[in-house]
Enzyme design. Sequence first.
Site, mmCIF file in Angstrom:
data_model
loop_
_atom_site.group_PDB
_atom_site.id
_atom_site.type_symbol
_atom_site.label_atom_id
_atom_site.label_comp_id
_atom_site.label_asym_id
_atom_site.label_seq_id
_atom_site.Cartn_x
_atom_site.Cartn_y
_atom_site.Cartn_z
ATOM 1 N N SER A 239 1.068 -1.025 0.022
ATOM 2 C CA SER A 239 0.172 0.267 0.040
ATOM 3 C C SER A 239 0.717 0.963 -0.024
ATOM 4 O O SER A 239 2.094 0.892 -0.363
ATOM 5 C CB SER A 239 -0.448 -0.621 1.501
ATOM 6 O OG SER A 239 0.092 0.498 1.998
ATOM 7 N N LYS A 240 0.070 2.491 0.158
ATOM 8 C CA LYS A 240 1.239 3.814 -0.034
ATOM 9 C C LYS A 240 1.648 4.071 0.700
ATOM 10 O O LYS A 240 3.139 4.806 1.110
ATOM 11 C CB LYS A 240 0.081 4.819 -0.548
ATOM 12 C CG LYS A 240 -0.900 5.075 -0.992
ATOM 13 C CD LYS A 240 -0.925 5.736 -1.957
ATOM 14 C CE LYS A 240 -1.834 6.836 -2.829
ATOM 15 N NZ LYS A 240 -3.122 7.357 -2.648
ATOM 16 N N ARG A 241 1.649 3.345 2.359
ATOM 17 C CA ARG A 241 2.690 3.399 2.915
ATOM 18 C C ARG A 241 4.268 2.748 3.057
ATOM 19 O O ARG A 241 5.236 3.329 3.395
ATOM 20 C CB ARG A 241 1.556 2.457 4.925
ATOM 21 C CG ARG A 241 1.175 2.891 5.601
ATOM 22 C CD ARG A 241 0.979 2.011 5.804
ATOM 23 N NE ARG A 241 0.615 0.304 6.318
ATOM 24 C CZ ARG A 241 0.797 -1.309 6.234
ATOM 25 N NH1 ARG A 241 1.577 -0.339 6.634
ATOM 26 N NH2 ARG A 241 0.459 -1.608 5.128
ATOM 27 N N HIS A 242 3.970 1.405 1.747
ATOM 28 C CA HIS A 242 4.878 1.727 1.280
ATOM 29 C C HIS A 242 6.142 2.384 0.233
ATOM 30 O O HIS A 242 6.874 1.366 -0.389
ATOM 31 C CB HIS A 242 5.263 -0.320 1.293
ATOM 32 C CG HIS A 242 4.223 -1.184 2.449
ATOM 33 N ND1 HIS A 242 3.228 -1.520 2.107
ATOM 34 C CD2 HIS A 242 4.845 -1.899 3.277
ATOM 35 C CE1 HIS A 242 3.013 -2.383 2.888
ATOM 36 N NE2 HIS A 242 4.098 -2.245 3.306
ATOM 37 N N GLY A 243 5.557 3.300 -0.565
ATOM 38 C CA GLY A 243 6.374 3.927 -1.865
ATOM 39 C C GLY A 243 5.025 3.864 -2.194
ATOM 40 O O GLY A 243 3.616 3.529 -2.359
#
Length: 466
Positions: A239-243
């Site tokens: 998800s966006k948390r990972h980039g």
Amino acid sequence: MSDLRVRFAPSPTGYLHIGGARTALFNYLLAKKEAGSFILRIEDTDVARSTQESVDAILNAMEWLGFSCDEGPIYQSDRFELYKQKVQQLLDEGKAYRCYCTPEELDEKREKAKREGLKPKYDGTCRHRTDHPDAPYVVRFMLPENREETVFVDQIKGSITFRHEELDDLIIQRTDGTPTYNFVVVVDDAEMGINLVIRGDDHINNTPRQILLYEALGYPVPQFAHVPMILGADKKRLSKRHGATSVMAYQEMGYLPEALVNYLVRLGWSFGDEEIFSMEDLIEKFSLKNVGRSAGVFSPEKLLWLNSHYIKTGDPHRLAELLIPFLQQKEIDPLKGPNLVDVVKSLQERSGTLIEMAAGAEFYYADPIVYQEKARIKFLKPEQKEIFDTIYDKLSCCELFSEEQLEHIFAEIMAAADVKFGKIAQPLRVALTGGVPSPGIYEILQVLGKDESLQRIDQARNALSS
Ligand code: GLU
């Protein structure tokens, strides 16, 4: 041409996600390898959530990655008439029925099932109804009663069995008359002659329902290959948390499409211990046989490493073209400065992305050059005057400005002044670049050319302060 027909079927409810791009890539590669057909279908039956903007974003990303399709894009929203006919076919054959249960009634049934510790499934109230009340209805597909399970052999995951007790009568048409995903996907895959469905394994639970629909509609059932999902470093779903998860975000960050393609294919597929694959290599080597069963873990570091590799080894003319918008973002006019291809060549070894390359190129276009304060104080001192004068004079007489000739001239300067290159290089680097990390001195001089180099040395001479 083989008879392999595969497809990529994105829903246009957002940008093209890294996971979607990998699914598209696997389909594309297999179609190319087998000389089959790759079909692009836009699944926009959910009218409320689908947007033209998303369609454009997906098409752009596909084009950027180089995944050209043989047929399509085909829009499901153009095919409502066909779906209506197929729903009617199932109704006429008694394989589907109208369900008039209201949302409140369904909620009640769900609560009751929960209270009794049962799975909340539709209980089939309207299955055998013969009246046609003047009320809103959905159409449900009647789960065939003659079988207890559906089995299929997934090309990646092997044999998979689903017990029918897990399933209920699936809604295939909503109250507003629009058909649902599981229904249209079957009609379309069948009508488009798709014989291998490669998609993310988030759809695996839909597959038994779809197989039952193929059978009910009298269509041949295709092969399935469900690709494991992509996780972040923490083993949670990417998800966006990972980039960034949007393909085009990588273009904006200065990645090359070949780096992303190479990266995506290795998220789940391998070929010995090889890491670098051109599209041609992939078309030759790709097969579902080497797609792993476990989830791929997204590594931004590896993607960056691949990007550096492709920048290092890329054609400087092409990179120059790709770099232009990044320079323009910095308000640099690439026509006002040294030859762009030479600039690129000097930076290929040291740039991980085109953004880095544009940042690295900035000093070539500075007019006048602006010194970094620390570098100015440290290296632009009055005692450099003499050496700057010598360099200026010697370079003024230099005709070719080739690396060889420059090397020769600097050897003479060092011998005459009895100094080592290190002593000259730092002040000169500050004079030429302002003091930023930069390529080799001879390379910079060569790229800047004689006039500009002399002008910068002269500027430095005049800026010397104690
Ligand atoms: N439209 C579906 C999605 O975007 C794809 C379904 C499929 O590939 O069968 O998830």
